[in-house]
Every structure is written in structure tokens, then in C-alpha cells.
Write an enzyme that holds these catalytic residues in place. Structure first.
Site, PDB file in Angstrom:
ATOM      1  N   TYR A  42       0.016  -7.687 -29.176  1.00 53.36           N
ATOM      2  CA  TYR A  42       0.823  -7.708 -27.949  1.00 53.36           C
ATOM      3  C   TYR A  42       2.286  -8.032 -28.240  1.00 53.36           C
ATOM      4  CZ  TYR A  42       2.338  -8.768 -23.209  1.00 53.36           C
ATOM      5  OH  TYR A  42       3.010  -8.788 -22.029  1.00 53.36           O
ATOM      6  N   GLU A  57       8.650  -2.052 -28.402  1.00 52.90           N
ATOM      7  CA  GLU A  57       9.038  -1.279 -27.221  1.00 52.90           C
ATOM      8  C   GLU A  57      10.466  -1.620 -26.790  1.00 52.90           C
ATOM      9  OE1 GLU A  57       6.217  -1.856 -24.129  1.00 52.90           O
ATOM     10  OE2 GLU A  57       4.504  -1.183 -25.312  1.00 52.90           O
TER      11      GLU A  57
END
Length: 661
Positions: A167, A174
């Protein structure tokens, strides 16, 4: 009395048409989800395989080109999961599914597919790795669950554990790719609508991307602004300290400790200066840490230039608080690291601070002529300050020196142990010496300092026991193992290193804790004076065995031999010296106060002390019980006498009062 006939068994009504349809619907639902999960699983498996092949063949620059088609299919197919949540086919709420899927689609189509300039960036690779690991596990988990009605425990563990790493890696990748695409967004003005137009509406893709980046993070976290801010702060600081740690390791491996500071200077200055915000956090009450503890810690860090000594604690600390603020929990192993690593890092850091301040004193003296950082009288503040004397307060004490010595050698013996275990698991015992050679030479040669410690009286160990022990070890390391490579693959090398590692890891951690904190846990005390019962004979047999095995190679090579005639009129043959050493050292061991006898004596004393203390405790308890029984008996007797009207004076009354109390 008449017997009643048994009632006829109750017949169940035939299944209704609606229940049959519900059963058929459940079967169709499971069939649909099985097919959906396995199809998308195959897509992500293709992404993973293509990525691995591209990394092996052409490097990270070719990853996106190799996976583009499979990635677009697998990630776009996730749109169905939003529909599943809306229709109630799954329990996942739309509020969590929608931002997750739209964020992934935005990265896939709005960044990677729309801006080819980002394809060759290194962040594409960790992004795809984190996505692939997560999605391969997730779709296989639900595929097995829907197809067979169960999931294996190891897959369940992977399903709810891998996100701990994937995560944050995916989130950072991102956000990083969006940031990297910003210049290309501005230059191309792709997907932008400028004024004037017939809709009287303008749209800037750059600002939309910035908003979506922040909104995705807030939606994924689902917390208040405080948690969002602290999450970002901790993860940014974590990345900075991870860079410091990585650059330090690379500099040490490539150029040695002299090049460490030059390699870490920029990330170190950024990450350590950013910690000033922690003082502000304490002042405004964002965190519970008081200003009285935060202020001296941060100012001390800013005063001293830190390197590897504080990179590991900071990586642990910021990842701990980053996960706590981002997800609301922290794994138990990270909690343990957060509150355990300081046991080794704190004394090492303190000693290094003091040593750096002490080392810089001569350079401060040189700058006294320029009076750098000095404030002389008279001045408008009526105050003087001398930087040299302010730093001269830092001194190197005996306990600090012995603490850092023991922890450094302990770390090197841990490296020896770890390298040995890896070599045994991967290549068997023949590769053990090649794997541990560098760490072993350093760790064992550093023990020469222990002879000096005994000579100058820094420790209580006498020279008579320290000298033969250290010289014997050095003879084995330099005179046997390093000098004759023919014996590196012998099984005795492994048994020798195992016994040495167990002994030295226990011993140096024992004295490290004793000098650093003034105490040692009981289990470590027991290990310190018990493991030698096995390790001492194993090590002795291995040493003598290796000397015996190397004898033919000594004769053949005549290494370290000195023949007559020569200018010193002296000859030596290494073969006879080794034989003498092999016989003389084991004969000397029982004569000295060696660790074995010292350990036996301390264990005996420890056991005797424990037995005596237990006996004393039992006797005290028996004495207290007897005294209590006597007092109770006297109280009863005095009460009887008082009832009969007989009073034997103030002593009896005092005794009665005492018993009552």
C-alpha cells in the site's frame, strides 16, 4: 390406561418455486464471481510475468511497453467491482470501492497511457510490482473462495498482510508519477478546455490531477486533516531517512566510511531539518510528546551531523507513526522495533556524538584565532560565549568506550552468524568460510583490544587468561584458516564458527548491556555462563582438528619458515610451531582462570546464592508464622484471664493491644 398411537411423521412441504430460484441465483452468482475473479487473476498474472521478463531482459525502462495491453485490460475490468457494490452483489461499500477504482483508472489511463514520457521512469516498476502482488493475491483469494467455498490459511494471511508493504509503495509511486507528469501536462495542455467556448466552461487537467491526487489520499485514509497531515509528514520523513540509510550502505560498500557523509549530505540535511516541525507539533498539541523532551532531542540532532547511527531508528520511527496515522494501527513487529532498537542505537549514537565533538576540538582550537561562533565582551548583551569550551564539556568515559566497543564487535559477530546461516541454507557448509571471511577477520582481530583492556586495568579479567585465549583465536584465524585455503571447505570450520558465534554474540551483548544500562537480564546471564558447557569443547576439538588437518599442507608449502644461514642466525619451522601451539594452548587452559572455570564458579555461586536466599525466605516465612501463632495464643490467653478478672499488669494490656493491631 390406553396407549395412544404414534402420530404420523410430519411431512415437510415441497420446496417452493421462489426458494428454488434463490438457490439457482446463488449458484449463478458464485459461478459468475468465480469466472470473473479467475479471468482478472489471469490478466494480472500476465502483467506480473511480462514485467519480470522485461526486468530481466531490458531493465525497468522496458517494463511498461511489455505490460501495457495486459495492464489496460486487467485494471479496466475492475470497473465491474463498482457495479458489484452498487447492486449489492458484494459487501464492499461503494464509498470505499469507488475512490479506489477511479484512482487506479486515473493512473492507468490518465497518467501512464496519456503521457508516454513517464513510461521509462523507475517509479513505474514499483507501482506495477505493488499492484501485481496485491491483485494476484486478491483475485486468487476470492476465486478460490467462490469456486471451492474455502481459502487456505497462507493465502488468507497474504491477503491481509501484503498491503502493509504494497500500500505505501503503491501510494508513493502513484503520487510520484502524477508529480512527474505535471510538466508534460502543462506543456501539452492535453484534456484541457479553455475559454471562450459554447459551454462557457473551462477545465485544466493539471489542477484536476492535483485535486484528484489529494482527494484520493483523503478518501483512502478517510480521516481528519490532522491524520492526513501527519501521515504525509511521517511518510515523507521515512522516505528521506530510507534514502540516508541506502546511500550510507552503498557508500560503505563502494568507498569506505570516508565517503559516507558526502553521499548522504543532501537527504540528511533535508530530513533532519524537517524534524523542526516536530517541535511545532508538540507546541500546538498535534502529538502527545511534550516540548520538554522534543526540544532538546531535535536541537541535539541539529547540532550533530548524523549518518548511519540514526538512519535505522528514524526509518523505524517514521514508518511506525506513518502506519499509525494512515491506517489506525501498527503491526506488532514494528511496535517491537520502535521500542527496542534504541537499546543498541541510543548508546552508539550518544558515544558517536561525544566522540565527534571530542574529535573536532583540535580543529576548533585552530579556529580560535578567527573566534568562530564566539561572542566576546564587551557587547550590548553583556554576555560572552566560547564555542570551544562549550564543546569541551563532552568527554569520553570508560563506560561509554566499553559500551561502543562491545556493541560494535557484537554487530560484527551477528554479521558472521547471519552470513554463516545463509551460506549453510543456500550452498552447504563448504561455502561457509568464503561467506564469513571479512566479518570474521574484523570481529576476531578487534579482540586484540581486550588484551590492552586487561593490561591497563579497564576490565577485571587478568592478562594471564585473556592473552592465551585471544592469541589462540588469532592463530586459528590468521595462521590456519586464512593462510591455508585448502581447509576452507572442511566440516570442522562450520562447527568452529558455530561455537564461536554463539559464545561471542552472547558475551558481547552481555557486556554491552551491562556497560550501557548497568544491568543484564537473568536469561542473558544464564546464557553467558551456560553456553560454554557445549561451545567450549566443540570449539576446542574443532581448533585442534583443523590444526591437525593442516599439518600436511604446512609441510608441503613450508610457509612462514625461516632457514639457516641468515643474518639473524635463527631458524623457525611453522610446522613445529603449530604442533607446539596445538599442544601447549590446551595444556594452558586449565591452569588459568579461563571463562570455563570462571563460568562454572559463577554458576555454582549463583546456584548457592539462590539456594541460600530460598532457604532464608522459607525460614523467615516460618518464623513469621510462628510469631503470629504465638501472638494469637497470647492474645487468647490474655482475653481469658481478663474475663476471669485477672489482670497481670500493663505488659499484658500492651501485648493485647499489639495483637489486636
Amino acid at each position: 390406561m390406553t396407549l395412544k398411537p404414534n402420530p404420523s411423521p410430519r411431512r415437510l412441504p415441497p420446496p417452493s418455486r421462489s426458494s428454488a430460484m434463490a438457490a439457482d441465483g446463488s449458484v449463478l452468482r458464485r459461478l459468475y464471481f468465480s469466472v470473473y475473479n479467475w479471468v482478472v487473476f489471469i490478466g494480472w498474472a500476465q502483467v506480473s510475468l511480462s514485467m519480470i521478463l522485461a526486468l530481466l531482459d531490458d531493465g525497468h525502462e522496458a517494463v511498461y511497453a511489455a505490460i501495457e495491453r495486459h495492464l489496460l485490460f486487467a485494471q479496466t475490468a475492475a470497473i465491474m467491482e463498482i457495479l458489484h457494490s452498487i447492486l449489492g452483489l458484494v459487501r464492499s461499500p461503494v464509498s470505499s470501492t469507488l475512490p479506489q477504482i477511479t484512482g487506479r483508472l486515473f493512473i492507468t489511463w490518465g497518467i501512464l497511457w496519456s503521457f508516454p514520457e513517464t513510461h521509462s521512469h523507475i517509479l513505474v516498476t514499483p507501482l506495477i510490482i505493488s499492484w501485481s502482488i496485491t491483485e494476484v493475491i486478491r483475485y486468487s483469494f476470492f476465486g478460490i473462495k467462490e469456486s471451492f467455498g474455502f481459502t487456505p490459511s497462507w493465502l488468507l494471511w497474504l491477503r491481509y498482510s501484503t498491503f502493509i508493504v504494497c500500500y505505501p509503495v503503491g501510494m508513493v509511486s502513484e503520487v510520484g508519477l502524477i508529480y512527474i507528469a505535471f510538466p508534460f501536462m502543462k506543456a501539452s495542455e492535453k484534456y484541457c478546455i479553455g475559454m471562450p467556448n459554447k459551454w462557457n466552461f473551462s477545465f485544466d487537467y493539471f489542477y484536476f490531477s492535483t485535486f484528484l491526487m489529494a482527494f484520493s489520499a483523503m478518501a483512502a485514509d478517510g480521516s481528519m486533516v490532522r491524520r492526513l497531515y501527519l501521515s504525509i509528514y511521517n511518510w515523507v520523513a521515512f522516505i528521506g531517512w530510507a534514502q540516508v540509510l541506502c546511500y550510507t550502505i552503498l557508500a560503505l560498500l563502494d568507498k569506505g566510511h570516508e565517503a559516507v557523509y558526502a553521499a548522504i549530505e543532501r537527504p540528511l540535511l533535508f530530513t533532519q531539518t524537517a524534524a523542526i516541525l516536530e517541535i511545532l507539533h508538540s507546541i500546538v498539541g498535534l502529538v502527545r510528546s511534550p516540548v520538554s523532551s522534543t526540544l532538546p532531542q531535535i536541537t541535539g540532532r541539529l547540532f550533530i551531523t548524523w549518518g548511519i547511527l540514526w538512519s535505522f531508528p528514524e526509518v523505524t520511527r517514521y514508518s511506525f507513526y506513518g502506519m499509525k496515522e494512515s491506517f489506525g494501527f501498527t503491526p506488532s513487529w514494528l511496535l517491537w522495533l520502535r521500542y527496542s532498537t534504541f537499546i543498541a542505537c541510543f548508546p552508539v549514537g550518544v558515544v558517536s556524538e561525544i566522540c565527534l565533538a571530542y574529535t573536532v576540538l583540535p580543529f576548533m582550537k585552530r579556529y580560535q584565532a578567527s573566534e568562530k561562533y564566539c561572542l566576546r565582551m564587551p557587547n550590548k548583551w553583556n554576555f560572552s560565549f566560547n564555542y570551544f569550551y562549550a564543546n569541551g564539556m563532552a568527554s569520553v568515559l570508560r563506560r561509554l568506550y566499553l559500551s561502543v566497543y562491545n556493541w560494535i564487535v557484537f554487530i560484527r559477530w551477528v554479521q558472521v552468524s547471519w552470513s554463516m546461516i545463509l551460506a549453510l541454507l543456500e550452498k552447504r557448509y563448504e561455502a561457509v568460510y568464503a561467506a564469513v571471511e571479512q566479518h570474521l577477520l574484523f570481529a576476531q582481530t578487534a579482540a586484540i583490544m581486550e588484551i590492552l583492556h586487561s593490561i591497563v586495568g579497564l576490565v577485571r579479567s587478568p592478562v594471564s587468561s585473556t592473552l592465551p585465549q585471544i592469541t589462540g583465536r588469532l592463530f586459528m584465524i590468521w595462521g590456519i584458516l586464512r593462510s591455508f585455503p585448502e581447509i576452507h571447505t572442511h566440516i570442522f570450520v562450520t562447527s568452529l564458527l558455530i561455537s564461536w558465534c554463539i559464545t561471542e554474540v552472547t558475551r558481547y551483548s552481555f557486556y554491552g548491556m551491562k556497560e550501557s544500562f548497568g544491568f543484564t537480564p537473568s536469561w542473558l546471564l544464564w546464557l553467558r555462563y551456560s553456553t560454554f558447557i557445549v561451545c567450549f569443547p566443540v570449539g576446542m576439538v574443532s581448533e585442534v582438528g583443523l590444526v591437525y588437518i593442516v599439518v600436511p599442507f604446512m609441510k608441503a608449502s613450508e610457509k612462514y619458515c625461516l632457514r639457516m644461514p641468515n643474518k639473524w642466525n635463527f631458524s623457525i619451522k611453522y610446522f613445529y610451531a603449530s604442533v607446539f601451539f596445538m599442544v601447549f594452548i590446551p595444556a594452558l587452559v586449565p591452569l588459568f582462570d579461563c571463562p570455563a572455570e570462571e563460568g562454572l564458579g559463577k554458576i555454582k555461586n549463583h546456584i548457592t546464592t539462590q539456594e541460600l536466599s530460598n532457604l532464608v525466605k522459607k525460614n523467615r516465612e516460618k518464623t513469621k508464622l510462628n510469631e503470629k501463632e504465638k501472638l494469637v495464643g497470647l492474645e487468647l490467653a490474655s482475653n481469658r484471664r481478663l474475663k476471669r478478672g485477672k489482670d497481670f499488669g500493663p505488659a499484658t494490656r500492651a501485648l493485647s493491644t499489639l495483637c489486636t493491631t
